[in-house]
Design a protein around this motif. Structure first.
Motif: not given
Length: 343
Positions: A10-12, A233-236, A242-247
């Motif tokens: 998760p990002p900061d 917003g850019a971080t999210q 990244q989460m979509g690619a992993a899924n």
């Protein structure tokens, strides 16, 4: 299929939000400075400057208005005139106080008597009474000339109609007298109210002329508001990608694994000799360590009972034979097949 993709860390969010807030604050400061436009006209000037900073470090601004010499002289004259009018207004308070101490006087208003419009009605009746008497004599003469005796039914009918007409005239006189009396009294009330309010109206007029007037400047065009970079917003969005690619990778692996499990669960024997296949593409690694491919059968093998049309996924018999020889058989024609139920 193969090693599953792990979710990205998760990002900061706190740091990203802080950077976004700092960018917005800096953009706000730039907007404020852009909107502080100094103005210079033949009548005066308006100048802005930074005069300090607030407890949070944001600059504070001051605005200075200056008049040209001629306009300043006019302002001085206007101020003197306003002071004089203010003194008159103070003097007018005495007239107002006297008015407030004097009760409203109704003694000089037109009197209507016990009944509204009584005096006016009597005046109209004095003028109407001779006419009513003359009409009564004319009625009596008409009845006599027509031979209608007094007390007869014909006489009584005619008398009723005559009396109704006379009564209508009397009622009309009373109403007219009432309205005339009411109008006279209303006019008197209006005159008394005007005299009572005249000191207040005079005072208000003097006070209006004593108001302080300030110089007027044009409003500059406001600069468009801009926000700082949306770091949060850019971080999210980056994290979501990244989460979509992993899924997606895990979904693909699950789909391929499910396809192989379906073959194995059904105990299917499939043509797997690489010599029978074309358009071969490696797509992953199975948990048993074997490479999984997508492929199509060559035209001459598509109708074979252990092959088929379309795109398939599976192993290469030559590779399986090196690791799990018990799962590979050689047909009479020399081509190899894999028993997926043994893998």
């Amino acid at each position: 299929m193969g090693k599953s993709a792990s979710a990205p860390p998760p990002p900061d969010y706190a740091a990203a939000a802080k950077q976004t807030a700092e960018g917005n604050l800096e953009a706000a400061r730039a907007n404020i400075a852009a909107n502080r436009v100094n103005q210079y006209t033949p009548y005066g000037s308006l100048e802005y400057k930074i005069s300090g900073a607030d407890p949070y470090g944001n600059p504070t601004w001051s605005a200075t208005q200056s008049l040209s010499p001629a306009q300043q002289q006019l302002l001085d004259y206007q101020n003197q005139s306003s002071l004089g009018l203010g003194q008159l207004a103070n003097k007018g308070l005495g007239y107002v106080e006297n008015m407030l101490n004097t009760p409203f006087d109704t003694s000089k208003l037109p009197q209507t008597g016990i009944n509204a419009g009584e005096d006016m009605t009597q005046s109209i009746m004095r003028r109407l009474q001779p006419q009513l008497q003359q009409e009564q004599k004319s009625f009596d003469a008409q009845m006599a000339n027509q031979g209608i005796p007094l007390g007869s039914e014909a006489y009584q009918n005619a008398k009723n109609i005559f009396d109704q007409r006379q009564n209508d005239k009397l009622v009309s006189s009373i109403i007219q007298g009432t309205q005339t009396g009411q109008q006279a009294r209303q006019q008197g009330l209006q005159e008394q109210a005007y005299l009572r309010n005249e000191p207040l109206n005079t005072l208000n007029a003097v006070r209006t002329g004593a108001q302080v007037q300030g110089p007027t400047f044009v409003n500059p065009a406001m600069q468009a508001n801009t926000a700082g970079a949306d770091i949060l917003g850019a971080t999210q969005m980056g994290y979501n990608a990244q989460m979509g690619a992993a899924n997606a990778q895990n979904a693909a692996n699950n789909a391929m694994t499910q396809g192989l499990f379906s073959l194995g669960g059904a105990g299917i024997m499939a043509m797997s000799d690489f010599r029978t296949k074309q358009n071969i593409e490696p797509i992953g690694i199975a948990p048993n360590g074997l490479t999984v491919y997508s492929y199509e059968y060559k035209d001459e093998f598509k109708d074979h009972e252990l092959a088929g049309h379309g795109t398939h996924i599976g192993y290469m018999a030559q590779e399986v034979e090196q690791v799990f020889p018990y799962a590979v058989r050689t047909l009479d024609d020399g081509y190899k097949v894999v028993d997926y139920g043994l893998l």
